[in-house]
Design an enzyme around this catalytic site. Structure first.
Site, PDB file in Angstrom:
ATOM      1  N   GLU A   1      -2.003  -0.848   2.220  1.00  0.00           N
ATOM      2  CA  GLU A   1      -0.913  -0.740   3.242  1.00  0.00           C
ATOM      3  C   GLU A   1      -1.325   0.740   3.849  1.00  0.00           C
ATOM      4  O   GLU A   1      -0.267   1.401   3.978  1.00  0.00           O
ATOM      5  CB  GLU A   1       0.484  -0.772   2.690  1.00  0.00           C
ATOM      6  CG  GLU A   1       0.708  -2.301   2.195  1.00  0.00           C
ATOM      7  CD  GLU A   1       2.226  -2.487   1.816  1.00  0.00           C
ATOM      8  OE1 GLU A   1       3.066  -1.650   1.981  1.00  0.00           O
ATOM      9  OE2 GLU A   1       2.503  -3.829   1.700  1.00  0.00           O
TER      10      GLU A   1
ATOM     11  N   GLU B   1      -0.413  -9.395  -1.636  1.00  0.00           N
ATOM     12  CA  GLU B   1       0.966  -9.325  -1.980  1.00  0.00           C
ATOM     13  C   GLU B   1       1.855 -10.441  -1.407  1.00  0.00           C
ATOM     14  O   GLU B   1       2.067 -10.521  -0.320  1.00  0.00           O
ATOM     15  CB  GLU B   1       1.418  -7.804  -1.717  1.00  0.00           C
ATOM     16  CG  GLU B   1       0.789  -6.750  -2.431  1.00  0.00           C
ATOM     17  CD  GLU B   1       1.480  -5.328  -2.282  1.00  0.00           C
ATOM     18  OE1 GLU B   1       2.520  -5.386  -2.058  1.00  0.00           O
ATOM     19  OE2 GLU B   1       0.496  -4.430  -2.544  1.00  0.00           O
TER      20      GLU B   1
HETATM   21  O1  AHR Z   1       4.803  -4.654  -4.719  1.00  0.00           O
HETATM   22  C1  AHR Z   1       5.773  -3.693  -4.093  1.00  0.00           C
HETATM   23  C2  AHR Z   1       5.085  -2.755  -3.242  1.00  0.00           C
HETATM   24  O2  AHR Z   1       5.300  -3.533  -1.961  1.00  0.00           O
HETATM   25  C3  AHR Z   1       3.649  -2.405  -3.248  1.00  0.00           C
HETATM   26  O3  AHR Z   1       3.604  -1.265  -3.817  1.00  0.00           O
HETATM   27  C4  AHR Z   1       3.188  -2.155  -1.625  1.00  0.00           C
HETATM   28  O4  AHR Z   1       1.882  -2.223  -1.362  1.00  0.00           O
HETATM   29  C5  AHR Z   1       4.309  -2.842  -0.871  1.00  0.00           C
HETATM   30  O5  AHR Z   1       4.860  -2.325   0.076  1.00  0.00           O
END
Ligand code: AHR
Length: 494
Positions: free
Chosen positions: A173, A298
């Protein structure tokens, strides 16, 4: 009318087993308490790692594990997590609750965990607050087989053989918690970091930080700057998208929700299809042969934390609704397997859409776990494209399809068809047409429950579980499936 048509002659693309991957961060009780209890714990463990958790994850054939973050990755300095435990420096986990991280779980422990799980490690490097040298040395420490400063250090820490870690993320991110970068700035940085992440022996699979949800410009800039004349400089581009029923300020409860919130959640899960198709269309312009994978590293539901728990720990329960969200995502990933090379649910244990919940020595398997179990038959199987016609379910403001599906054929020449029905009340009769695939038997498994809010607890761990499915019957040219309301089904045709 609901119809799923499959023509076996269209088989071709393999569904990468890494689509069924996991993500585990130094966040709340995912690593500490989830996997790691320490060698001296009364909880049965192997070198500090819980036996019950390892056995459960091996059952669903976990193919890979992404670590150490997440936002944590861009503040993590890997050298703090090696060597004598008592000498490891402590740090503040600023993103997740401001707790003290004692670095007792580091590179050696993670790679031991992956060995116990029989899965591939996927390490995410620090670009936000780290250096090119730091990441370069991490790769050397893990992978170099010979005489070098990092290989020698590894030997001093008790490990002679390299681990040969293949999957490396170059930042997480980077548009947000990983450094607040513009796509142009990150792409230039990616190119530099990627050069010094050397392949020692086996080639690495390098994953660039991709877009947040629908940031199509990020994808365009990244592809433009990394897929020039010298061929793609990346193997994968990540994508993050969470299913949040409400707004970030009030996301909604994991277990106390209405039928309307159920449907909104499903609509938001369906959005993954649009995201994949639009990001993929941009990638096609620079990489028409689809060499570069979309790595959805994710995904999952994100609700309000369980009342009374640390808001920084992101602990939430997991209900039948999560099972449907998982089934929908897997159908979308399978159907887009030509571009989606990997996906990682966030996160495996005690955080967000977990497959396992623990509390001390207790452990329970969530409805999402069971969906992973039902879909493991698709890992590395050959995809069968599906054409789905579905009745719609009304949202009050528009409508969404009730049924989704995906299918594959495995090495034993068995076909598997997975179906979801999000309709809360109505059974859906689905006509499954299968051309060019002779079969004699149909059997199946189902996950459903009485109430949409049903979930498993430490006291009662079998409220939502897999059961044999008897609603499929042979018909002319295929199968007639009576798909119960709020269910996920996997059929086997042999
Ligand atoms: O999964 C939780 C968080 O969500 C992670 O650390 C981040 O990459 C995303 O914003």
């Amino acid at each position: 009318m609901n119809r799923v048509a499959i023509n076996a002659a269209e088989a071709g693309v393999r569904i990468n087993r890494h689509i069924y991957g996991h993500f585990s961060e130094h966040l709340g009780r995912c690593i500490y308490g989830g996997y790691w209890v320490g060698e001296d714990s009364p909880i049965p463990n192997v070198r500090g790692i819980r036996k019950d958790v390892v056995a459960a994850l091996r059952k669903i054939k976990i193919p890979n594990l992404r670590w150490p973050g997440g936002c944590f990755a861009d503040e993590y300095h890997w050298m703090d997590g090696i060597g004598t435990k008592s000498a490891r420096p402590k740090m503040i986990n600023t993103h997740w609750g401001g707790v003290t991280e004692d670095n007792s779980f580091g590179t050696h422990e993670f790679l031991d965990l992956c060995k116990q799980l029989e899965c591939e490690p996927y390490i995410c490097g620090n670009v936000g607050s780290g250096t090119v040298q730091e990441l370069s040395q991490w790769v050397e420490y893990c992978n170099f087989d010979g005489v070098s400063p990092m290989a020698d250090l590894r030997g001093k820490n008790g490990r002679k053989e390299p681990w040969q870690v293949k999957f490396w993320g170059i930042g997480n991110e980077s548009w947000g918690c990983g450094g607040n970068m513009t796509p142009e700035f990150y792409a230039d940085n990616y190119r530099r970091y990627a050069v010094y992440a050397r392949s020692y022996g086996k080639p690495l699979y390098k994953i660039a930080c991709g877009p947040n949800t629908d940031d199509y410009n990020w994808t365009k800039v990244l592809m433009e700057k990394t897929c020039g004349d010298r061929g793609p400089l990346l193997d994968g581009l990540s994508l993050h998208y969470y299913t949040v029923p409400g707004e970030w300020a009030y996301k909604g409860s994991a277990t106390e929700f209405t039928e309307n919130e159920w449907l909104i959640t499903m609509r938001k899960a369906y959005y993954m299809e649009e995201l994949l198709s639009k990001h993929s269309a941009i990638m096609d312009q620079y990489d028409p042969k689809k060499k570069v994978g979309l790595v959805v590293d994710e995904w999952g539901t994100w609700f309000d934390v369980e009342p009374g728990t640390n808001p920084g720990f992101l602990y939430q329960q997991n209900s039948l609704r999560d099972a449907l969200v998982a089934g929908i995502h897997f159908n979308i990933f399978n159907n887009n397997a030509d571009r989606v090379h990997m996906a990682n649910i966030a996160q495996t244990i005690n955080v967000l859409q977990s497959v396992i919940l623990t509390e001390g020595a207790k452990m329970t398997l969530t409805p999402t776990y069971h969906v992973f179990d039902m879909y493991k038959v698709h890992q590395d199987a050959v995809r069968l494209p599906v054409y789905v016609e579905s009745e719609n379910v009304s949202l009050g403001f528009g409508s969404i399809p009730a049924v989704t599906a995906s299918a594959s054929v495995d090495e034993q020449e068995k076909a598997h068809v997975s179906l979801t029905n999000i309709d809360v009340k109505e059974e859906k009769t689905v006509t499954l047409e299968l051309r060019g695939f002779p079969f004699k038997n149909v059997s199946g498994t189902i996950i459903t429950s009485t109430n949409i809010q049903d979930h498993n607890t430490f006291e009662k761990g079998d409220t939502v579980k897999i059961a044999p499915f008897s609603g499929a019957s042979m018909a002319q040219g295929g199968v007639t499936v009576k798909l119960p309301p709020k269910s996920v089904v996997t059929l086997e045709l042999a």
